[in-house]
Scaffold this motif. Structure first.
Motif, PDB file in Angstrom:
ATOM      1  N   MET A  51       0.849  -1.185   0.080  1.00  0.00           N
ATOM      2  CA  MET A  51       0.075   0.010  -0.037  1.00  0.00           C
ATOM      3  C   MET A  51       0.770   1.204   0.097  1.00  0.00           C
ATOM      4  SD  MET A  51      -2.865  -1.423  -0.253  1.00  0.00           S
ATOM      5  CE  MET A  51      -4.004  -0.214   0.061  1.00  0.00           C
ATOM      6  N   ALA A  52       2.003   1.328   0.586  1.00  0.00           N
ATOM      7  CA  ALA A  52       3.115   2.444   0.583  1.00  0.00           C
ATOM      8  C   ALA A  52       3.537   2.324  -0.617  1.00  0.00           C
ATOM      9  CB  ALA A  52       3.936   2.134   1.720  1.00  0.00           C
ATOM     10  N   MET A  53       3.960   1.504  -1.372  1.00  0.00           N
ATOM     11  CA  MET A  53       4.517   1.448  -2.823  1.00  0.00           C
ATOM     12  C   MET A  53       3.533   2.283  -3.496  1.00  0.00           C
ATOM     13  SD  MET A  53       7.465   0.733  -2.410  1.00  0.00           S
ATOM     14  CE  MET A  53       7.771   1.547  -0.730  1.00  0.00           C
ATOM     15  N   ALA A  54       2.129   1.718  -3.476  1.00  0.00           N
ATOM     16  CA  ALA A  54       1.186   2.237  -4.483  1.00  0.00           C
ATOM     17  C   ALA A  54       1.046   3.829  -4.230  1.00  0.00           C
ATOM     18  CB  ALA A  54      -0.115   1.296  -4.174  1.00  0.00           C
ATOM     19  N   ALA A  55       0.817   4.187  -2.824  1.00  0.00           N
ATOM     20  CA  ALA A  55       0.626   5.616  -2.464  1.00  0.00           C
ATOM     21  C   ALA A  55       1.840   6.381  -3.172  1.00  0.00           C
ATOM     22  CB  ALA A  55       0.691   5.761  -0.943  1.00  0.00           C
ATOM     23  N   LEU A  56       3.232   6.082  -3.305  1.00  0.00           N
ATOM     24  CA  LEU A  56       4.251   6.601  -3.559  1.00  0.00           C
ATOM     25  C   LEU A  56       4.155   6.727  -5.345  1.00  0.00           C
ATOM     26  CD1 LEU A  56       6.925   5.262  -1.395  1.00  0.00           C
ATOM     27  CD2 LEU A  56       6.425   7.991  -1.518  1.00  0.00           C
ATOM     28  N   ALA A  57       3.666   5.590  -5.753  1.00  0.00           N
ATOM     29  CA  ALA A  57       3.480   5.506  -7.350  1.00  0.00           C
ATOM     30  C   ALA A  57       2.387   6.501  -7.738  1.00  0.00           C
ATOM     31  CB  ALA A  57       3.370   4.207  -7.700  1.00  0.00           C
ATOM     32  N   GLU A  58       1.527   6.662  -6.863  1.00  0.00           N
ATOM     33  CA  GLU A  58       0.324   7.736  -7.008  1.00  0.00           C
ATOM     34  C   GLU A  58       0.974   9.241  -7.102  1.00  0.00           C
ATOM     35  OE1 GLU A  58      -3.007   7.059  -4.363  1.00  0.00           O
ATOM     36  OE2 GLU A  58      -3.479   5.228  -5.140  1.00  0.00           O
ATOM     37  N   GLU A  59       1.518   9.299  -6.057  1.00  0.00           N
ATOM     38  CA  GLU A  59       1.936  11.011  -5.847  1.00  0.00           C
ATOM     39  C   GLU A  59       3.165  11.346  -6.764  1.00  0.00           C
ATOM     40  OE1 GLU A  59       3.719  13.309  -1.867  1.00  0.00           O
ATOM     41  OE2 GLU A  59       3.173  11.358  -1.689  1.00  0.00           O
ATOM     42  N   PHE A  60       4.088  10.332  -7.079  1.00  0.00           N
ATOM     43  CA  PHE A  60       5.254  10.777  -7.966  1.00  0.00           C
ATOM     44  C   PHE A  60       5.128   9.965  -9.206  1.00  0.00           C
ATOM     45  CE2 PHE A  60       6.698  11.242  -3.308  1.00  0.00           C
ATOM     46  CZ  PHE A  60       6.865  12.734  -3.464  1.00  0.00           C
TER      47      PHE A  60
END
Length: 153
Positions: A108-117
């Motif tokens: 979930m953290a990796m997905a959030a980072l891919a969403e943000e950047f």
């Protein structure tokens, strides 16, 4: 904590009710469902465990965000930045000190980072390919990230 909050935190961590019952609480699925429906009170240790997992996820995001911002300040915005993504619990557990309960929050953290950047490119970890590339060198998160950047070239 009430059942709705429990459910929201479970979802934010990527767990199904079955996974949360088994991995987070080690209770029968019916017990977890009773907590989420407010039919049973939620034990403090379950709330504490969920809060720790949410903090773990948040810490991963903040550390990666800080590293990316540092790179941008020093080198400018990269065209892409590869991060290792563990698509299975089995691959996740190949890391030293990894625990099964951390896998979904990491996803979930990796997905959030891919969403943000938009420059972040998630690279699916392949243990066989990684071990071949590692070629006897010492395993570390830095080496896994280097492998991910090589795979995407």
């Amino acid at each position: 904590m009430n059942g709705t909050t429990l459910q929201a935190l479970r979802l934010s961590l990527g767990y199904t009710p079955q996974e949360a019952a088994y991995m987070v609480a080690a209770v029968p699925l019916a017990t977890w469902k009773n907590w989420e429906s407010n039919a049973q009170s939620i034990p403090d240790e379950i709330e504490n465990t969920l809060r720790k997992l949410v903090s773990y996820k948040r810490q991963l995001i903040e550390e990666a965000r800080g590293q990316l911002l540092h790179i941008c300040n020093v080198q400018g915005m990269p065209e892409s930045l590869s991060l290792t993504y563990y698509g299975t619990e089995t691959d996740w557990l190949t890391q030293q000190d990894a625990t099964a309960v951390q896998w979904k929050p990491h996803c979930m953290a990796m997905a959030a980072l891919a969403e943000e950047f938009p420059v972040i490119e998630l690279v699916l970890f392949d243990n066989n390919a990684y071990q071949s590339w590692l070629d006897g060198r010492l395993d570390s998160q830095l080496m896994r990230d280097q492998w991910a950047s090589v795979v995407t070239r």
